[in-house]
Scaffold this active site. Structure first.
Site, PDB file in Angstrom:
ATOM      1  N   PHE A 244       0.812  -1.221   0.000  1.00 18.65           N
ATOM      2  CA  PHE A 244       0.000   0.000   0.000  1.00 18.65           C
ATOM      3  C   PHE A 244       0.845   1.270   0.000  1.00 18.65           C
ATOM      4  O   PHE A 244       0.370   2.327   0.383  1.00 18.65           O
ATOM      5  CB  PHE A 244      -0.980  -0.008   1.184  1.00 18.65           C
ATOM      6  CG  PHE A 244      -1.675  -1.335   1.365  1.00 18.65           C
ATOM      7  CD1 PHE A 244      -2.443  -1.869   0.343  1.00 18.65           C
ATOM      8  CD2 PHE A 244      -1.524  -2.073   2.529  1.00 18.65           C
ATOM      9  CE1 PHE A 244      -3.062  -3.106   0.486  1.00 18.65           C
ATOM     10  CE2 PHE A 244      -2.145  -3.314   2.679  1.00 18.65           C
ATOM     11  CZ  PHE A 244      -2.915  -3.829   1.651  1.00 18.65           C
ATOM     12  N   GLY A 472       0.635  -8.688  -3.919  1.00 20.46           N
ATOM     13  CA  GLY A 472      -0.600  -9.344  -3.507  1.00 20.46           C
ATOM     14  C   GLY A 472      -1.719  -8.937  -4.450  1.00 20.46           C
ATOM     15  O   GLY A 472      -2.857  -9.386  -4.337  1.00 20.46           O
ATOM     16  N   THR A 473      -1.350  -8.078  -5.406  1.00 19.42           N
ATOM     17  CA  THR A 473      -2.319  -7.479  -6.325  1.00 19.42           C
ATOM     18  C   THR A 473      -2.725  -8.430  -7.442  1.00 19.42           C
ATOM     19  O   THR A 473      -3.794  -8.285  -8.012  1.00 19.42           O
ATOM     20  CB  THR A 473      -1.687  -6.233  -6.953  1.00 19.42           C
ATOM     21  OG1 THR A 473      -0.346  -6.578  -7.344  1.00 19.42           O
ATOM     22  CG2 THR A 473      -1.624  -5.096  -5.965  1.00 19.42           C
ATOM     23  N   ASN A 633      -7.546  -9.009 -15.824  1.00 18.71           N
ATOM     24  CA  ASN A 633      -8.041 -10.190 -15.108  1.00 18.71           C
ATOM     25  C   ASN A 633      -9.240  -9.753 -14.274  1.00 18.71           C
ATOM     26  O   ASN A 633      -9.090  -9.050 -13.271  1.00 18.71           O
ATOM     27  CB  ASN A 633      -6.941 -10.766 -14.214  1.00 18.71           C
ATOM     28  CG  ASN A 633      -7.406 -12.003 -13.448  1.00 18.71           C
ATOM     29  OD1 ASN A 633      -8.575 -12.366 -13.485  1.00 18.71           O
ATOM     30  ND2 ASN A 633      -6.482 -12.634 -12.741  1.00 18.71           N
ATOM     31  N   LYS A 635     -11.043 -11.151 -12.212  1.00 22.44           N
ATOM     32  CA  LYS A 635     -11.063 -11.605 -10.825  1.00 22.44           C
ATOM     33  C   LYS A 635     -10.166 -10.739  -9.923  1.00 22.44           C
ATOM     34  O   LYS A 635     -10.606 -10.242  -8.890  1.00 22.44           O
ATOM     35  CB  LYS A 635     -10.602 -13.060 -10.771  1.00 22.44           C
ATOM     36  CG  LYS A 635     -11.079 -13.805  -9.562  1.00 22.44           C
ATOM     37  CD  LYS A 635     -10.879 -15.297  -9.754  1.00 22.44           C
ATOM     38  CE  LYS A 635     -11.618 -16.069  -8.683  1.00 22.44           C
ATOM     39  NZ  LYS A 635     -11.551 -17.510  -8.921  1.00 22.44           N
ATOM     40  N   THR A 636      -8.910 -10.576 -10.335  1.00 18.71           N
ATOM     41  CA  THR A 636      -8.012  -9.774  -9.492  1.00 18.71           C
ATOM     42  C   THR A 636      -8.356  -8.283  -9.593  1.00 18.71           C
ATOM     43  O   THR A 636      -8.106  -7.527  -8.654  1.00 18.71           O
ATOM     44  CB  THR A 636      -6.531 -10.019  -9.840  1.00 18.71           C
ATOM     45  OG1 THR A 636      -6.355  -9.918 -11.251  1.00 18.71           O
ATOM     46  CG2 THR A 636      -6.078 -11.391  -9.361  1.00 18.71           C
ATOM     47  N   GLY A 706      -4.857  -0.480  -8.792  1.00 14.88           N
ATOM     48  CA  GLY A 706      -4.602  -0.793  -7.385  1.00 14.88           C
ATOM     49  C   GLY A 706      -5.071   0.256  -6.401  1.00 14.88           C
ATOM     50  O   GLY A 706      -5.250  -0.038  -5.217  1.00 14.88           O
ATOM     51  N   GLU A 707      -5.256   1.482  -6.853  1.00 19.25           N
ATOM     52  CA  GLU A 707      -5.482   2.554  -5.894  1.00 19.25           C
ATOM     53  C   GLU A 707      -6.821   3.264  -6.020  1.00 19.25           C
ATOM     54  O   GLU A 707      -7.367   3.761  -5.038  1.00 19.25           O
ATOM     55  CB  GLU A 707      -4.332   3.569  -5.993  1.00 19.25           C
ATOM     56  CG  GLU A 707      -3.029   2.932  -5.556  1.00 19.25           C
ATOM     57  CD  GLU A 707      -1.787   3.745  -5.898  1.00 19.25           C
ATOM     58  OE1 GLU A 707      -1.386   4.543  -5.069  1.00 19.25           O
ATOM     59  OE2 GLU A 707      -1.229   3.559  -6.988  1.00 19.25           O
TER      60      GLU A 707
HETATM   61 MO1  MOS Z   1       1.167   3.193  -4.212  1.00 19.48          MO
HETATM   62  S1  MOS Z   1       0.776   4.307  -2.534  1.00 19.48           S
HETATM   63  O1  MOS Z   1       1.718   4.417  -5.228  1.00 19.48           O
HETATM   64  O2  MOS Z   1       2.416   2.184  -3.669  1.00 19.48           O
END
Ligand code: MOS
Length: 755
Positions: A244, A472-473, A633, A635-636, A706-707
């Protein structure tokens, strides 16, 4: 973009390893002759270490060494991290006696076992000359300054319409004004896996197993702090148990562990305790955000002013670009001004945390937009649609692929937004008040230079390799999918390699950029590898294609065809006695950067119920629609958005690190007192993707994922709480006590908000 592989829900290729406990994380590493490091940390937040008595600790069972500022290991200043590297801190520990924050590293005990090192650490006596720390906004006033730049722009960015002298004039000229201030505490990442380093020297070569988001960056930084050549360092990190952002930079315990291993000529493993995770590896800084929105009665924005103050340590600058990454660009307005100042506190360095800038900025901006919607008497979805920006404000370039209005529409439909009662407190179920709220989601699309290797092997499998990371992404799986797609092979035939600094260089997995950066390199390398395979096939006498013209032989789904023959690549390679043929390629963004803006967008809706007597907020459901380009994907991707939302629930309702003003110590640096959202706090989450490929951005059309999930969530929750109760909490997180009393003792809707 959709193929037989891309866009489908694919199980994690590393899933079995993880659920059976066979995935080796950095702290799991076992080495022959291994010793254990335990960090000594400061018990004051500011001052000097006068003396340390390590004599008892040194005599305790199993202790190999106790390093302190009085018995230091030589480390070099990492003031300017090498190009391509990010360092969370620049001051190496143990080089002087100065204390700048509570929990700062003041020593390292190395022993035969973890318990021996920990117990010996408790026997070290330290005398401090303590000073009163700067640990509040009030004390920080005299340590306030303006950063040189914010997100590659000036600290103050002004976009003013012709004839308008200042943003304040534009605000004064606006018929409706919302003028609000929001505050946020420090937040911590709290990944499940703590930071860990195992350092092993073979002669003057260092191998380091580290929990990091960037093996290449980590290698450069560690080499620089140890004062050795980067070629002498190899960093390995096959698995990360959540990061993170806190593992996006190097923190000094890692080279310190390596220096101890070198001095002792034995491998050393240091794992941070949960409490040390609060002071040694960064956090999201505390913020005060002042927003002033000026609008016409119909809700058309006339002025957007967003001032941010964020905290920073005394050692290094980090800017949480909460306005520059949000109000600067999200809505169309003839007048926009964002500005940023920093306030120094005696805390460890703040750093990137999931959606840096965007998450806190959107929390405030999207609450302010909700306040504006109430002020104008306009539906929040309509208000946002009305102010949608077609071009990037001030730069006047379009976005490469923006479908935000579609997100609002689809989200409203899936959620059932039309059933919302806009009058706060109007919907009640027994002791519970029910409310609905929404917010936009926003995150920049980043892409960095990356390399990858694709290798055809004689056993009929192929290898895809890059020095990227999987936090883990789901990167392991996505790389295998893109490799399989590029080569026309089933995923089971692809072996992926990542998390090793010896592989072709790739950027740090931060800024949601890994898939966008690495997959173009894989696609290029796959094409090159196919060409090399064909060249080999026509040149070797033992190949069935020997003597054929290059243009007559083609590759498709693992088979070479041409000159009336066909054969799979495995048999061609084994027939000519080659174990493999491979190609390495680099890919980077091109000139499109000048002509377009790149962002992902989304819309997030939520329903809450708030207990009338206790102020308890329960989420009932959430709907998210994300415009993130191609879904690679399903799912992920869903899991990433869901993870972001869970993060946002914590940010809105329960998380927050409490800094004691007098001592500069975090009062809740543990999982009993720092609350994060768990299963019982998370409702059903309905996730949809627009799934339009952004092929201007990269060939796959995929932006990061991811964010963005966190970015609209806190404000959507806060706005739903308002709709339920008529209460605006502007001091985050929205704890029950801040909502009480609800109902009887006060009007449910204040008159100013109704007007
Ligand atoms: Mo993300 S906070 O840019 O690893």
């Amino acid at each position: 973009m959709s193929t037989q592989i891309i866009g489908k829900p694919q199980d994690r290729v590393d899933g079995r390893l993880k659920v059976t406990g066979r995935a080796m994380y950095s702290g799991d590493r076992q080495e022959e002759n291994l010793t254990y490091g335990y960090l000594l940390t400061s018990k004051v937040a500011k001052g000097l270490i006068q003396a340390m008595d390590t004599s008892v600790a040194e005599r305790s069972p199993g202790v190999a060494a106790v390093y302190t500022p009085f018995n230091p290991l030589k480390l070099y200043h990492g003031l300017e991290p090498p190009e391509g590297a990010t360092s969370g801190e620049t001051l190496p520990p143990l080089q002087d006696q100065k204390i700048l924050n509570y929990g700062q590293i003041i020593g390292l005990v190395v022993a035969e076992s973890y318990e021996q090192a920990r117990d010996a650490a408790a026997l070290v006596r330290t005398q401090y000359q303590a000073e009163e720390p700067v640990a509040s906004w009030e004390q920080g006033i005299e340590h306030t300054f303006t950063p040189e730049s914010v997100d590659r722009e000036k600290a103050t960015v002004k976009i003013l319409a012709e004839g308008v002298d200042s943003i304040d004039d534009a605000i004064r000229g606006s018929p409706l004004v919302v003028d609000v201030t929001y505050t946020e505490p420090i937040y911590h990442h709290n990944p499940m896996e703590p930071h860990a380093t195992t350092a092993v020297w073979h002669g003057d070569r260092l191998t380091i197993y580290d929990a990091t988001q960037g093996v290449i960056s980590h290698r450069l930084n560690v080499a620089s702090v140890l004062g050795i050549d980067e070629d002498m360092v190899r960093v390995l990190c096959p698995f990360v148990g959540g990061a993170f952002g806190c593992k996006g930079s190097m923190w000094m315990f890692s080279p310190l562990t390596a220096a101890a291993a070198r001095a002792l000529n034995r491998p050393v493993k240091t794992i941070l305790t949960r409490e040390q995770m609060f002071t040694l590896v960064g956090h999201r800084p505390a913020l005060i955000q002042h927003l002033t929105l000026g609008a016409n009665p119909d809700g058309t924005l006339q002025a957007v002013k967003h001032d941010v103050r964020s905290t920073v340590s005394f050692a290094k600058i980090f800017v949480e670009a909460a306005a520059h990454r949000t109000s600067r660009l999200l809505y169309k307005s003839p007048n926009i001004q964002v500005s940023h100042t920093l306030v120094r506190w005696n805390v460890g360095g703040p750093t990137f945390m999931r959606a840096p800038g965007c998450a806190p900025g959107m929390f405030s901006l999207e609450c302010a937009m909700d306040e504006l919607a109430v002020r104008c008497g306009i539906d929040p979805v309509e208000l946002r649609t009305k102010n949608d920006a077609e071009v990037y404000p001030g730069r006047n370039v379009p976005w490469s692929c923006k479908n935000l209005v579609e997100c609002y529409q689809l989200g409203a439909e899936k959620f059932g937004w039309s059933k919302r009662n806009s009058i706060p407190g109007a919907v009640q179920e027994g002791d519970w008040l029910v409310g609905m709220g929404m917010a936009s989601a926003l995150y920049p699309a980043h892409r960095n230079r990356a390399s990858a290797k694709v290798r055809f092997q004689a056993d009929g499998t192929a290898q895809v390799s890059s020095a990227t990371q999987d936090l883990g992404t789901g990167t392991w799986t996505v790389l295998a999918m893109v490799g399989a797609d590029s080569l026309g092979l089933p995923i089971a035939k692809i072996h992926t390699e990542l998390g090793d600094s010896a592989l072709p260089s790739a950027p740090t997995s931060g800024g949601s950029a890994s898939v966008a950066s690495v997959t173009p390199a894989i696609q290029k390398a796959a094409e090159s590898a196919k060409k090399k395979l064909i060249q080999l096939a026509i040149r070797d006498r033992k190949s069935p294609f020997f003597g054929a013209k290059i243009e007559d032989v083609s590759y498709r789904n693992g088979e070479l065809t041409g000159a009336g023959k066909s054969a799979d690549f495995g048999s061609v390679l084994s027939g000519i006695g080659r174990s493999a043929v491979e190609a390495v390629e680099m890919a980077a963004a091109g000139e499109e950067e000048e002509k377009y803006a790149f962002h992902s967008f989304g819309a997030q809706f939520c329903q809450v119920k708030v207990n009338r007597w206790t102020g308890e907020v329960r989420l009932q459901r959430m709907t998210s629609v994300m415009d993130i380009g191609t879904v690679v994907n399903l799912k992920t991707a869903r899991s990433q958005i869901m993870g972001g939302i869970v993060f946002g629930i914590g940010m809105a309702l329960m998380e927050g690190t409490i800094l004691e003003e007098k001592t500069g110590r975090y009062a809740n640096a543990n999982f009993a007192d720092y609350l994060i959202a768990t299963n019982a706090d998370v409702p059903y989450i309905d996730i949809h993707f627009i799934n339009k490929p952004d092929t201007i951005f990269n060939p796959l059309g995929a932006r990061g994922i991811g964010e963005i999930g966190i970015t609209g969530t806190p404000a959507a929750i806060a706005n739903a709480v308002y709709n339920a109760t008529g209460r605006r909490v502007r001091e985050f997180p929205i704890l029950p006590e801040k909502l009480l009393p609800i109902g009887a003792n006060q009007p449910m809707i204040s008159m100013s908000e109704r007007s």
